[in-house]
Design an enzyme around this catalytic site. Structure first.
Site, PDB file in Angstrom:
ATOM      1  CD  GLU A 146       4.923   4.321 -17.681  1.00 26.14           C
ATOM      2  OE1 GLU A 146       4.183   5.315 -17.694  1.00 26.14           O
ATOM      3  OE2 GLU A 146       5.448   3.887 -16.649  1.00 26.14           O
TER       4      GLU A 146
ATOM      5  CD  GLU B 221       2.560   8.806 -11.634  1.00 27.64           C
ATOM      6  OE1 GLU B 221       2.774   7.653 -11.247  1.00 27.64           O
ATOM      7  OE2 GLU B 221       3.199   9.331 -12.553  1.00 27.64           O
TER       8      GLU B 221
END
Lengths: 187, 353
Positions: free
Chosen positions: B243, B168
């Protein structure tokens, strides 16, 4: 007229380029400074925690004076050390003496149950984690600065304005080995 | 690896800045266009005299309406920029927590943000949901938030938790958070307006001024269609590479790619967050696709995963990582339309480090 333009281009283009390169070097150098300040924050926290810890342990284990002396000595040495290499060495010593202090604590069940001790132990291990995190960030910014100082074309600017390569904050080799093969804890 | 990696982070930051500007420019243009077509539709349903050309009338109306629409767009853009992250957290039902509520989580977030060199530790939120997911949001590294579901918090080991938080933080570092934020709030606004018009149109249809309400209905339909199209397009434009990049950031920050691999494996068991089912635009935000279709893909990928195994404390030993190889990859069609790369592929890349 044409010659003037060409001359202008020859002078102006490198001038603009060198401004950019110079600024990027300054940015990187400030990054190194800032990330070193990050390490110092954690070190400061550790220096503050150690006397508390020593006092708590003293209350239960009076006969381990050698360990206490070692740890106090290591702490003073670390606080006084000047350059980065010295500092890194001294800090490793502090880490080692802390480890031996916690090993001593293993022999005193009453101490291990002390809330204050547990709290300090947790705080210290958290500080160790943060120390290694800030060291990682510091080392990566050092690497980025040093790479630009060495590589073309920034090396020309770095030479002119006397940019110095920064030093890595190293952990000693035994700890490196340990980091590669972490001790397995089995239940 | 590390040099390429740094380079790709800078590329990503640059690309994301470009995308943010692009979104802010494209949004008013699209809204103005939609308003214009909306007026045309409304005129087609009203009884204007035949000698007035509808386009002339629409142009005339745009001179007055256009100003207010632009003002509204401007205000909404400001709101979404400054309050967008709050809205997103509220949608997901995330609540802020204090350090004393969960010191371990706090420490891992603090540690990864220190090693990433973030100017400030992100605020930490918990989604009270037993499914397994996490996301980051905010405007900049100075103003960032991470949210994690209760289920994930309870299921992960300390190393895995740190790895997920580092993923994150990777999104924060790469400035993915701002692009996602803007695209969700702006595109979401078009869809929301459409739904609103559709509802009011459908609701008042029974009453006597049926013509104007059916006009509303069609305008609503137009907004929804365009909105959905936009949502899909932005979803695809915001690359799935982010990602992989955030996974790579996590691996370099923690020096422990294995932990993220095992964490991802656990997450893929039940990444579905029911409240986000309808919010497809928010799916891209999460560490794994939280919608029903994403859940289906995960299940397809890991059909013979046995839940008790994932509970093992020593899952870090990775022995069980190789036992259940992914059974099959999702179909090409579902991969094209998905917000995330296939989970098995992400895990395979992490294991290769």
């Amino acid at each position: 007229m044409d010659i003037l333009l060409i001359l202008l281009a020859i002078i102006i283009f490198p001038a603009i380029l060198s401004v950019f390169l110079y600024n990027s070097l300054i940015g990187k150098r400030n990054n190194v400074k800032e990330s070193y300040a990050g390490i110092e924050v954690q070190l400061k926290r550790r220096y503050d925690l150690i006397p508390n810890l020593v006092n708590t342990v003293k209350g239960y284990a009076k006969h381990e004076s050698e360990t206490f002396e070692n740890i106090t000595k290591a702490r003073t040495q670390a606080m006084q050390s000047g350059n980065i290499q010295e500092k890194a060495k001294a800090e490793n010593m502090v880490s080692d003496t802390l480890k031996s202090l916690f090993a001593v604590a293993e022999n005193y069940p009453a101490l291990k149950a002390d809330q204050n001790f547990l709290h300090l132990q947790q705080e210290l291990s958290d500080t160790e984690d943060k120390l290694s995190a800030s060291r990682r960030f510091y080392n990566s910014s050092v690497k980025s600065l040093n790479t630009s100082i060495e590589s073309v074309p920034t090396n020309i600017i770095a030479n002119i304005f006397k940019f110095k390569k920064a030093e890595f904050f190293e952990i000693d080799s035994s700890e490196k080995e340990e980091a590669k093969n972490p001790t397995k804890v089995s239940f | 690896m590390s040099k390429d990696f740094k380079g790709s982070i800078h590329d990503q930051i640059r690309a994301n800045r470009f995308k943010t500007i692009y979104l802010f420019i494209a949004f008013p243009i699209i809204i103005i266009g939609l308003t214009y077509f909306g007026i045309l539709i409304a005129l087609a349903f009203s009884d204007t005299p035949a000698y007035i050309s509808p386009t002339d009338l629409a142009n005339e109306m745009m001179k007055t309406v256009g100003f207010w629409v632009l003002l509204g767009v401007f205000i909404w853009s400001l709101i979404s920029y400054f309050l967008g992250s709050k809205m997103i957290l509220a949608f997901a039902g995330a609540k802020p927590i204090q350090k004393k509520d969960h010191p371990e989580l706090f420490r891992s977030v603090e540690n990864v943000s220190i090693s990433a060199g973030l100017p400030k530790t992100p605020d930490i939120y918990i989604i009270e949901d037993m499914s397994l997911n996490a996301f980051a949001t905010g405007n900049s590294p100075k103003d960032s938030k991470v949210a994690i579901s209760r289920g994930l918090l309870e299921k992960l080991t300390k190393a895995e938790l740190e790895a997920v938080m580092a993923h994150e933080v990777g999104h924060i570092l790469n400035r993915d958070i701002r692009v996602m934020l803007i695209s969700i709030t702006l595109v979401g606004a078009v869809q929301m307006l459409g739904e609103l018009l559709l509802r009011t149109g459908g609701f008042t249809r029974s009453s006597d001024n049926s013509k104007s309400s059916s006009a509303l209905f069609f305008i609503g339909l137009l907004f929804i269609t365009i909105g959905t199209l936009l949502a899909t397009l932005t979803k695809l434009a915001i690359s799935r590479e982010r990602e992989y990049l955030a996974d790579a950031t996590s691996a370099t920050l923690t020096h422990n790619p294995r932990a993220l691999a095992t964490a991802l494996k656990k997450i893929s068991e039940n990444a579905r967050i029911e409240v986000l089912d309808k919010k497809a635009s928010m799916a891209g935000l999460c560490i794994a696709d939280p919608t029903a279709s994403g859940h289906k893909n995960h299940q397809k990928e890991f059909t013979h995963i046995s839940p008790p195994q994932a509970h093992n404390l020593d899952s870090l030993n990775s022995s069980n990582l190789h036992l259940n190889k992914p059974s099959k990859k999702p179909s090409l069609w579902s991969r094209i339309w998905s917000t995330h790369p296939p989970m098995s592929d992400r895990i395979a890349r992490l294991e290769r480090y």
